[in-house]
Design a protein around this motif. Sequence first.
Motif, mmCIF file in Angstrom:
data_model
loop_
_atom_site.group_PDB
_atom_site.id
_atom_site.type_symbol
_atom_site.label_atom_id
_atom_site.label_comp_id
_atom_site.label_asym_id
_atom_site.label_seq_id
_atom_site.Cartn_x
_atom_site.Cartn_y
_atom_site.Cartn_z
ATOM 1 N N ALA A 1 1.062 1.027 -4.576
ATOM 2 C CA ALA A 1 2.289 1.831 -4.562
ATOM 3 C C ALA A 1 1.988 3.310 -4.813
ATOM 4 O O ALA A 1 2.614 4.187 -4.212
ATOM 5 N N THR A 2 1.009 3.586 -5.663
ATOM 6 C CA THR A 2 0.663 4.983 -5.959
ATOM 7 C C THR A 2 0.005 5.638 -4.753
ATOM 8 O O THR A 2 0.336 6.777 -4.396
ATOM 9 N N LEU A 3 -0.899 4.920 -4.102
ATOM 10 C CA LEU A 3 -1.519 5.464 -2.892
ATOM 11 C C LEU A 3 -0.477 5.657 -1.795
ATOM 12 O O LEU A 3 -0.508 6.657 -1.066
ATOM 13 N N ALA A 4 0.450 4.726 -1.673
ATOM 14 C CA ALA A 4 1.522 4.848 -0.672
ATOM 15 C C ALA A 4 2.400 6.060 -0.966
ATOM 16 O O ALA A 4 2.819 6.770 -0.046
ATOM 17 N N ALA A 5 2.668 6.317 -2.240
ATOM 18 C CA ALA A 5 3.486 7.480 -2.607
ATOM 19 C C ALA A 5 2.758 8.779 -2.269
ATOM 20 O O ALA A 5 3.378 9.725 -1.761
#
Length: 98
Positions: A53-57
């Motif tokens: 989720a952090t990489l996607a953000a």
Amino acid sequence: MNNSDKIDITARVEAAVASAIYDVALPIDTMGVTFHDAALDDVTEAYRAEPDATLAAAEARFAAHMATVAAASSDDEAEGPMLRARAAMALKERLQEL
């Protein structure tokens, strides 16, 4: 983890990108970007809790800033969003190294 304990990953990524300092004299592997320590710590905590989720953000911030660059009517107008896109990509790369 209840909703009040949920990490706001998007806000942390945005804060890190906003804290970016650009320096062309820095090594190319950092893309000439450094981040405020507290903001980077917050994003690192989010990454450790929810890496995908952090990489996607970070990728979403990059895409949003690049869309702004594409819509800019001049180089001057595109300069700020381009730097923020660069910061978002540098942040993603930094996280992937953890």
